[in-house]
Design a protein around this motif. Structure first.
Motif, short mmCIF file in Angstrom:
data_model
loop_
_atom_site.label_atom_id
_atom_site.label_comp_id
_atom_site.label_asym_id
_atom_site.label_seq_id
_atom_site.Cartn_x
_atom_site.Cartn_y
_atom_site.Cartn_z
N HIS A 334 0.83 -1.21 0.00
CA HIS A 334 0.00 0.00 0.00
C HIS A 334 0.86 1.25 0.00
CE1 HIS A 334 -3.39 -2.71 0.93
NE2 HIS A 334 -4.02 -1.82 0.19
N ARG A 335 1.95 1.20 0.75
CA ARG A 335 2.85 2.35 0.81
C ARG A 335 3.42 2.64 -0.58
NH1 ARG A 335 8.41 2.76 4.16
NH2 ARG A 335 8.90 4.84 3.42
N ALA A 338 0.48 3.89 -3.11
CA ALA A 338 -0.24 5.15 -2.91
C ALA A 338 0.67 6.35 -2.78
CB ALA A 338 -1.10 5.02 -1.66
N ASP A 339 1.82 6.15 -2.14
CA ASP A 339 2.63 7.27 -1.69
C ASP A 339 3.66 7.66 -2.75
OD1 ASP A 339 3.95 9.09 -0.13
OD2 ASP A 339 5.02 7.60 1.05
N HIS A 340 3.22 8.18 -3.89
CA HIS A 340 4.17 8.60 -4.91
C HIS A 340 3.59 9.73 -5.75
CE1 HIS A 340 1.99 6.51 -8.09
NE2 HIS A 340 1.72 5.65 -7.16
N GLU A 341 4.37 10.19 -6.72
CA GLU A 341 4.03 11.41 -7.45
C GLU A 341 2.78 11.28 -8.34
OE1 GLU A 341 7.65 12.00 -9.59
OE2 GLU A 341 8.79 12.25 -7.74
N ALA A 344 -2.48 6.74 -8.02
CA ALA A 344 -2.23 5.48 -7.31
C ALA A 344 -2.09 4.33 -8.29
CB ALA A 344 -3.37 5.21 -6.34
N THR A 400 10.39 4.36 -5.83
CA THR A 400 10.16 3.44 -4.71
C THR A 400 11.43 3.26 -3.88
OG1 THR A 400 8.49 2.28 -6.01
CG2 THR A 400 9.42 1.07 -4.16
N ARG A 403 12.25 6.39 -1.83
CA ARG A 403 11.43 6.54 -0.63
C ARG A 403 11.80 5.55 0.46
NH1 ARG A 403 6.63 5.20 -1.52
NH2 ARG A 403 6.91 5.32 -3.75
#
Ligand SMILES: [Zn+2]
Length: 406
Positions: A334-335, A338-341, A344, A400, A403
């Motif tokens: 999930h990280r 979802a957590d990108h530029e 999703a 990825t 991060r």
């Protein structure tokens, strides 16, 4: 390295493209520890050295090329360089080339990772030579013991320990090498081997889980006889038992929403004008859950035994390898998703086995990125991914890694 990352990617891709490619089919024959795959291995060593990465080989032919940044357990990304017989260009090498290109992206951006970043290659991922898929990662993590694996034989009778000895590897009794203290996290980028991303209109996806799957050997013996003089009702023909088993396996898999495939069959004496004496066939089966897979195989085996009873043949079924379901760490997936530029990335399951599944099952937090495959075709010369999607994959992987390593 002065050229841009897309140029690097395309240059690497063009360099490896001819290695092991069949002029006849356009497919790839990159058998583990044989010429084309060894040329790819040498190419990988060269690429790692050109980037100043420190090579860590193991006794089984696996490799990790380290960017010795930061401290603590490494963040490793990579895939495999072997292929199935007559396979596609992308399955495996896309993940290795993308991993090297992602390192280039990070360096171009001046990223200073807080932990070491490794680019890995695991050998014999397809199991196309020694019959056990993900053999390299299983040996490296201790999921399979060397004592068991060393006696595996290829179709020519060559044992695994002999093949490795020829390369100067696996002398003595090598020990499993990888654990979570060595690899803190593993990310495998792979061409998608289905059409989920096409249906969703997404270039990149993240894996949720791997279906359980297994390989089963069906050995059927009958009575060899003359193809002309033997009356049809007097035969005990193992080919018929096999043929009806292949049909019933397909039907059973279809009605239950699972997968069953007979992709390899050998017949004795393999003569046109003889009723065969024996047929050996290998079934690949995959189910949504461990129970569903066990039920599917049990039903197919029962139907095959009933058919053997009617044909007067004898059947034995042996499970050669069975891999349980793998659920990738949901928090990590999930990280990443979802957590990108950009928007999703969808999280999708896969029916294909991967080294990431082996590492995950051995307690190494793992995740997979998929790159869209316009037709979904894989394990075939027709396997494909558009260059724009491959480059999107490189950037998704770099993002990825950045991060996770910051
Ligand atoms: Zn693969």
């Amino acid at each position: 390295m002065g050229a841009s990352v897309p140029d690097h990617f395309e240059h690497m891709w063009r360099t490896i493209q001819p290695l092991g490619r069949s002029d006849r089919s356009g497919g790839y024959f990159r058998q583990p520890f044989a010429s084309a795959e060894r040329e790819l291995d040498a190419w990988f060593v060269e690429q790692a050295s050109a980037r100043g990465l420190r090579m860590e080989p193991d006794a089984f032919g696996n490799r990790i090329a380290w960017w010795d940044a930061g401290s603590g357990p490494g963040l490793v990304t990579g895939s495999h360089l072997d292929s199935v017989l007559d396979g596609g260009a992308y399955d495996g090498p896309l993940g290795v080339v993308s991993a090297l290109a992602a390192v280039d992206v990070l360096r171009e951006r001046g990223v200073r990772p807080s932990r070491p970043i490794g680019v890995s290659v695991f050998v014999e991922e397809e199991g196309s030579r020694f019959g056990l898929a993900c053999l390299g990662s299983r040996l490296a993590t201790g999921a399979v013991a060397w004592e068991m694996a060393r006696g595996l034989r290829d179709r020519d009778g060559v044992r695994l320990d002999e093949a490795l000895a020829e390369l100067g590897l696996a002398a003595g009794d090598p020990h499993p090498w990888l654990g979570s203290q060595h690899i803190g996290c593993f990310i495998e980028l792979h061409v998608e081997q289905g059409r989920d991303l096409v249906d969703r209109g997404a270039a990149i996806g993240v894996a949720s889980r791997i279906w359980p799957h297994g390989r089963y050997r069906f050995e059927i013996s009958g009575s060899p006889n003359h193809a002309g003089t033997t009356r049809m009702e007097d035969r005990h023909d193992p080919m018929l038992t096999y043929a009806m088993t292949a049909l019933s396996a397909s039907k059973q898999a279809r009605v239950t929403g699972q997968r069953a495939t007979f992709g390899r069959v050998e017949t004795q004496p393999n003569s046109t004008n003889s009723v065969p004496s024996a047929v050996t066939a290998w079934m690949d089966a995959r189910g949504e859950t461990d129970e569903a897979l066990a039920d599917l195989v049990a039903t197919i085996t029962r139907q095959a035994q009933e058919r053997a009873g009617r044909d007067g043949t004898k059947l034995t079924v042996t499970a050669e390898s069975v891999s349980g379901a793998v659920d990738f760490a949901p928090g990590l997936a999930h990280r990443i998703a979802a957590d990108h530029e950009s928007a999703a990335w969808p999280i999708v399951p896969t029916q294909a086995g991967h080294d990431a599944g082996i590492l995950s099952a051995q307690g190494i937090p793992s995740a997979m990125l998929f790159v869209r495959n316009p037709t979904g075709v894989s394990h075939s010369p027709a396997e494909h991914a558009e260059t724009a999607d491959c480059l999107a994959g490189v950037h998704a992987l770099a993002e990825t890694l950045e991060r996770l390593a910051s």
